[in-house]
Structures are given as C-alpha cells and as structure tokens.
Design an enzyme around this catalytic site. Sequence first.
Site, mmCIF file in Angstrom:
data_model
loop_
_atom_site.group_PDB
_atom_site.id
_atom_site.type_symbol
_atom_site.label_atom_id
_atom_site.label_comp_id
_atom_site.label_asym_id
_atom_site.label_seq_id
_atom_site.Cartn_x
_atom_site.Cartn_y
_atom_site.Cartn_z
ATOM 1 N N GLU A 146 5.534 -3.150 1.086
ATOM 2 C CA GLU A 146 5.802 -2.664 -0.267
ATOM 3 C C GLU A 146 5.085 -1.329 -0.379
ATOM 4 O O GLU A 146 3.856 -1.277 -0.278
ATOM 5 C CB GLU A 146 5.294 -3.651 -1.310
ATOM 6 C CG GLU A 146 5.612 -3.225 -2.727
ATOM 7 C CD GLU A 146 4.845 -4.009 -3.752
ATOM 8 O OE1 GLU A 146 4.290 -3.380 -4.677
ATOM 9 O OE2 GLU A 146 4.779 -5.247 -3.636
ATOM 10 N N GLY B 224 1.909 2.812 5.463
ATOM 11 C CA GLY B 224 2.968 1.932 5.962
ATOM 12 C C GLY B 224 3.702 2.545 7.142
ATOM 13 O O GLY B 224 4.021 1.858 8.131
ATOM 14 N N GLY C 123 0.816 -1.203 0.000
ATOM 15 C CA GLY C 123 0.000 0.000 0.000
ATOM 16 C C GLY C 123 0.847 1.250 0.000
ATOM 17 O O GLY C 123 2.023 1.227 -0.361
ATOM 18 N N CYS D 263 2.339 -1.132 -9.077
ATOM 19 C CA CYS D 263 3.470 -0.636 -8.292
ATOM 20 C C CYS D 263 4.747 -0.621 -9.116
ATOM 21 O O CYS D 263 5.720 0.055 -8.747
ATOM 22 C CB CYS D 263 3.658 -1.492 -7.046
ATOM 23 S SG CYS D 263 3.806 -3.254 -7.383
#
Length: 501
Positions: free
Chosen positions: A243, A224, A219, A280
């Site tokens: 990630e 994070g 996310g 991503c």
Amino acid sequence: MLSTTDPRTGTTTATDIAATPDGEVGAIADRAATAFTTLRQWSRDRRAGLLDALAAALEEHRDALVATAERETGLGEGRLDGELTRSAFQLRLFGEVIREGAYLEATIDHAGDTPMGPGPDVRRMLVPIGPVAVFGSSNFPFAFSVPGGDTASALAAGCPVVLKAHGSHPLTSRLAHEVLAEAATAAGAPDGTLGIVYGTRAGATLVAHPAIQAVGFTGSLSTGEILLEIIGRREQPIPFYGELSSVNPLIVTPGAAAARAEQLAEGLFASVTGSAGQFCTKPGVAFVPRGAQALVDGLAARARSAGGQPLLNARILASYGEIRERLISQGRATVLAEGSTDDRGFSVAPSVLEIDAADVTPAVTEEAFGPLVVVVRYDDVAGIARALDQVPHSLTASIHAEADETELVGALVEEVRDRAGRIVFDGYPTGVRVAWAQHHGGPWPATNTQHTSVGPTAIRRFLRPLAWQNAPESVLPFELRDADPGIPRRIDGVLSVPSVA
C-alpha cells in the site's frame, strides 16, 4: 543503538535496541521456516485460538502499549486506544474467518464421466504460502504494524510472521512483539512463529532471504519500489503486497454545496486534519463547484483558526514541506488559508490550497502526507474528468451529492470507478471499517495488488491453491475428505453449505 523521538517536542532519546545484523536476520527467517512446518499442520480451531489469545494479550497490556505509542507518535491517547481495540478486533475476526472455513475455497470433483470422457478425482483448496515479512507503518503503530492486519491475516492463513519494526516507533514495536510472542508461546505456538528485526538494512536483508515467501508493506512509494527491486533480484521472486500512495479525490456536486455548505466544510476539514492528515485515505484533492463560496470560506476559516499538529517524524516533516512548496511553485496552486504553529517538535499548520480545474497537472496532485488539501474549482463534469486524468489512481474516491442529482452522480461514478478501490458516498474516506465487504486497495500507485489489506479477504494474500488428483484419503486435508467437515464446499459443481443448528 537505535533512537526514538517524541514528535511533539522533537526530543530524541537513545534506546537499548540495536539494528539487527544480517546473520541474525537470517537466523530469525530460518526459525520462521521451521515454525511453518508445524504451524501449517495446526487445525483451524487451534489457529483461531492462537488469534484469540493474541487479542486478549493486547488488551491486557493496553495501558503500557498506548502510553509507549503516544510518546513515539504523538497521535493521542484516544486515537491510539481506539486503534488498539481495532487491532484486537481484527485478530478475533480472523479467528471467526478460519473457523467458518469458506476462505479455503474447498472444492471436490469426484471421478466420473464428463462430456470429454472419464475424468479423475480432483480436489482443491487454498494452503498457506510460507513465512511472511510484514513492514510496520509509521502512522498506525498498532493496526498496520506489529499487531496489525497483515500479521493477523498471515497467522490466520497458517504463516509465521517476521516483522520489520518501523524506525519511528521502535519501543512500541518491541513491546507489542514481546506481548504477542509471549502469548503465542503460552498458546503452544512453535518458536519462530513471530519474529522481529530492526533497521533499514535488516528489512532489505529480510526481503531477500529465501525463507520469506511474501511481503506485506504499508509505506511510501519510493520505499516500496526499493523492496520490489530486491524481490526482482531474488532467485525466486515472491508476492509483494504494497500500500503505497494515494490522493483520494473528493467531489462535491452543486446541489450538495448549496444544501449543506457548513456541514461539508466541517466534515472535510476534520477528514483532512485528523491525526495531522497522516491517513493513507485522507482526501488530498477536493473538487468544489466554482460558485460554492460558502463551502470554501468555511473550510478556509477552519484552517486559519487551527493550531499546529505534530507529524510523525522528521522525514515526514521535511517531505511535507518540500511537497507543499512544489504544489505551489510547480503545480501553480495558491494558498487560500493556513493555520498557525510554533517551533515545537514536528508541528505543522493546516493548509488549504486552491487551483482551477483547467490548470490541474500532475505537479499539483502529489500526495502530501499531512494536513493539506487542494481545492479544485470546476464548472462541469467534463472539467472534473480532465482534472482527474492528472490525479494518480487512489485507494478511494468520494462523492457528495443530493438525492435529485441522480444523473450527475451516475456520470461521476463512471469517472471514478476505474481510478479507485472504494467509492464513498456522502461521507469521508478516513476511517476504514474492518468488515467482510471492505476493500482497502486500488490501482497503481495506490497499491500493486488486486487484494485488500483490510477485512477478512485479506487472508487470500498469504494462501496459494493446491490440487490433489486421485489422492488416497490418508493424505488429504481434513477439509477435502468425503466426510462432512462442517465448512462450505463445492462438490461436483454444487455449493454445499453446512446447516445452522
């Protein structure tokens, strides 16, 4: 009650799913801890059978899962069908990994004389870490959510999983959990092997619960960092595998630009706009030689003729618009081309921005989660290197070159090798193969870990080493006893590999 929104239309519908209260989060985590005492004792073959059963259940309910996810993500039936296939493949692959047994790193040093005197018997292997919290991602409702790689690798390790459903696709998350939980029960898994919670507060409560021993997260960097803060306040800090953010620079050499401008324009545009640029690994910054006008023109023409694509949710839409404006106003990038869109749902048009390599600053290299790329015009490797110093470290870096540019490619590899976790040659980073050699990770802020989240070695995140010294055989795991367990082991310094019949 939580709601769900179709990003293609913006229509929001109430669900019958309630945010999970703190007490229930605690009960779910406690059940996972109880399940761990049983699951950790299962044989590798039995855990592999569980993973196979979960894969079969996903495939059995494919139509309902894909249809639900399409309504909540707008990603399209074809993309989602392929993603579900990938998720089932991952589960079966981890079954193969644990049957083979090399992941255990089983090692035996028998008692005996050493250059430092008599040595004890020491045996070591990796063991499961405990219940794992897995946060589903918005852009992969299957492969990086409830039935995704974090879930597969944690279960393969012998760890129960408590899932945090993503707010963008609560119905997909619930259905996927029901499918997997029912299959797990049928396979004899203990109650608590797979749990799920809903709501932002529930996710925070879950991470703080003492039963949770690791967190897998895909996310935003900001979320994070919030979870890392919660972990830092725990009495017992735990591993956080996040990630988080990635710009993924792509470099086109003069030779490649001259030899295949049209092909590069087509491939780059497809990589930037696939799934509305919500990968991503999307290349967000493309370094192009100053004289490569045909390539830039081809990229711009494709953007101008493209229609809008829906982003996953209103938050991503707002963030994309804000970041795009910052790239222009603060980063000093100029708009080279953009497509057209309408006001339906969360639709946005592809954008191609442009800037000179000498003018690149951190303000123009912020990740824009959507169909946008910044073309950076450069003169030489030194210009690329200076600009790369302004680009955050990434999951990937890509190089397009011709065969006779060996020296140049070598110089570029030296520039990117410490900035990324995967270097792609003459290809595009979107699309991450699930394979033994894969590494999906990178230096901060791409991730905060040296491990991969894709491929068999992702299992290593949810294991810890444990050594037994002078232990009676009755307490040793099967894999560390003297009898051959049929797995690779290092015995007294010598690697022992089972013969293939």
